[in-house]
Design an enzyme around this catalytic site. Structure first.
Site, short mmCIF file in Angstrom:
data_model
loop_
_atom_site.label_atom_id
_atom_site.label_comp_id
_atom_site.label_asym_id
_atom_site.label_seq_id
_atom_site.Cartn_x
_atom_site.Cartn_y
_atom_site.Cartn_z
N ASP A 1 58.67 28.03 48.19
CA ASP A 1 58.74 26.54 48.35
C ASP A 1 59.82 25.87 47.21
OD1 ASP A 1 58.76 23.75 48.58
OD2 ASP A 1 56.71 23.52 48.49
N LYS B 1 65.30 17.94 49.90
CA LYS B 1 65.87 17.24 48.91
C LYS B 1 67.49 17.18 48.83
CE LYS B 1 61.29 17.27 46.29
NZ LYS B 1 60.85 15.93 45.96
N TYR C 1 52.34 21.85 44.48
CA TYR C 1 52.60 20.74 45.64
C TYR C 1 53.36 21.12 46.70
CZ TYR C 1 53.03 16.40 48.18
OH TYR C 1 53.06 15.20 49.03
N1 PLP Z 1 57.61 20.92 48.52
C1 PLP Z 1 57.63 20.76 46.97
C2 PLP Z 1 58.07 21.78 46.04
C3 PLP Z 1 58.16 19.33 46.84
O1 PLP Z 1 58.37 19.02 45.56
C4 PLP Z 1 57.80 18.43 47.74
C5 PLP Z 1 58.03 16.89 47.35
O2 PLP Z 1 58.26 16.32 46.38
C6 PLP Z 1 57.54 18.89 48.93
C7 PLP Z 1 57.22 20.05 49.27
C8 PLP Z 1 57.36 17.86 50.01
O3 PLP Z 1 58.40 17.16 50.42
P1 PLP Z 1 58.62 15.85 51.12
O4 PLP Z 1 58.04 14.68 49.98
O5 PLP Z 1 60.01 15.79 51.34
O6 PLP Z 1 57.76 15.74 52.15
#
Ligand code: PLP
Length: 430
Positions: free
Chosen positions: A239, A267, A144
């Site tokens: 990511d 985060k 994700y």
């Molecule tokens: N990338 C990863 C690996 C994530 O775990 C998340 C959210 O949990 C995101 C991107 C998206 O981040 P946000 O919820 O702050 O938009």
């Protein structure tokens, strides 16, 4: 456990907020029951609207590595807020936070702050496309990367599938440049590269996956991605929204010794405030406006209150170096969970990466999304509800990571394992 106030708030919430929540997984749809409304949080604990207390392993989905409401972080937020909550102009705190990020991540020479992980990934991939002049992006089944249209793609049956939108409201055309490979399977990546020579701008990966539950990369997998990207002149994007400052101060790239071209953060870098960041090699980052032609902007980007929370969190992490202790606490918890499941006769695979873990209700190792889909989600739901009744808050889905913070004490682990022994015994009866 009495939850009358949470119940009443939920009834009111659903009238005005879709599903009563501001982000879907919070609604407990995957596990049944109704969401808790949280009144406050401190250290390893949450208190709900009815005054029930829970040991929390959600940690706001990752940011709260120091535990909730750390006094120094709250102090930094309060001090920054007194000086003004938003300027829409550069401020000293973002320069300081950028300095910390660049020092922690040798792969990052320049960094741009945004307000969420979703935005960080969007910025990184736009920069990669601008830099390479190519359109296509490879992602992995089950990873994700936020809710951008073209990344809401789940894999089809094959390893090399063309993108199919995973959400209504996303036209097929918007996902047409997204290609899906299988995590831990470099041959699936090679096959896509062969099918689309010189068309792939970026490969984006969660180097340790959190979003199908915790899945570790097999030996050499990330290195192989690096090799493919070098050979094919593809931008490698890690990511690390979840893993950054979590698995180690320098993220998964420090642990596995692989240097991506671009990294997305979120985060922890915001210390519990809405922050994302993307950064990497100067020549790619200098494609971003106002230096280069790749446009990306944000009214609240580099927000001083959020920068202060992130900066203080990083300062504490750097000074206290909690990673070994976090790993040890999590290991004790995971070992205990395996033992509890064994004595209850429930097959599980407990995956751990540093302070992230998932209890998969399946009888084999989980290496990719296909393995994760074999899990018994009914059993997971029963386990989740049993734990919640005993005052333990786990992530409300089989396909999520749980997080341990430096505020989790041995007493929290002991309470969790005691609850697990009871809950797991009841799981097969559901
Ligand atoms: N990338 C990863 C690996 C994530 O775990 C998340 C959210 O949990 C995101 C991107 C998206 O981040 P946000 O919820 O702050 O938009």
């Amino acid at each position: 456990m009495k939850r009358t106030k949470s119940k009443k708030l939920f009834e009111e919430a659903v009238l005005r907020i879709p599903g009563g929540v501001s982000s879907p997984v919070r609604a407990f749809k995957a596990v049944g029951g109704e969401p808790l409304f949280i009144r406050s949080a401190k250290g390893s604990k949450l208190t709900d609207a009815d005054g029930n207390i829970y040991v929390d392993y959600v940690g706001s989905w990752g940011p709260m590595i120091l535990g909730h409401a750390h006094p120094r972080v709250i102090g930094a937020i309060a001090a920054a807020a007194k000086r003004g909550t938003s300027f829409g102009a550069p401020c000293e705190l973002e320069v300081a936070l950028a300095g910390e990020v660049v020092k922690a991540y040798p792969s990052i020479q320049k960094v741009r702050f945004v307000s969420s992980g979703t935005e960080a990934v969007m910025g990184a991939l736009r920069a990669a496309r601008g830099f390479t002049g190519r359109k296509k992006v490879i992602k992995f089944d089950g990873c994700y990367h936020g809710h951008a249209d073209y990344l809401l793609v789940k894999a089809g049956s094959g390893a090399q599938t063309l993108g199919q939108p995973d959400s209504a409201g996303v036209p097929q055309e918007f996902t047409a440049e997204t290609l899906v490979a299988r995590f831990n399977d470099a041959t699936s990546v090679e096959a896509i590269c062969k099918a689309y020579p010189s068309e792939i701008a970026a490969i984006i990966v969660e180097p340790v996956v959190g979003n199908m539950g915790v899945i570790l990369p097999r030996d050499g997998f990330l290195q192989k991605l690096r090799e493919i990207c070098d050979r094919e002149e593809i931008v490698l994007v890690f990511d690390e929204v979840m893993t950054g400052f979590r698995l180690a101060y320098g993220g998964a790239q420090e642990v596995y010794g692989v240097r991506p071209d671009l990294t997305a953060l979120g985060k922890i870098v915001g210390g519990g405030m809405p922050v994302g960041a993307y950064g990497g090699r100067s020549e790619i980052m200098d494609m971003v406006a106002p230096v280069g032609p790749v446009y990306q902007a944000g009214t609240l980007s580099g927000n001083p209150v959020a920068m202060a929370a992130g900066l203080e969190t990083l300062k504490i992490l750097k000074a206290t170096k909690p990673y070994r202790t976090l790993e040890k606490t999590t290991r004790a918890l995971c070992d205990g969970l395996r033992e509890a499941a064994k004595s209850a006769g429930v097959p599980v695979f407990v995956a751990q990466a540093g302070s992230m873990f998932t209890v998969f209700f399946v009888d084999q190792e989980v290496r990719n999304a296909d393995d994760a889909r074999r899990c018994d989600t009914g059993r997971f739901a029963a386990f989740f509800r049993g734990m919640l009744e005993k005052g333990i808050s786990l992530a409300p889905s089989q396909f999520e990571a749980c997080f341990v913070s430096s505020a989790h004490a041995p007493a929290d682990v002991a309470k969790t394992l005691k609850a697990a022994h009871v809950s797991l015994t009841r799981v097969p009866n559901f």
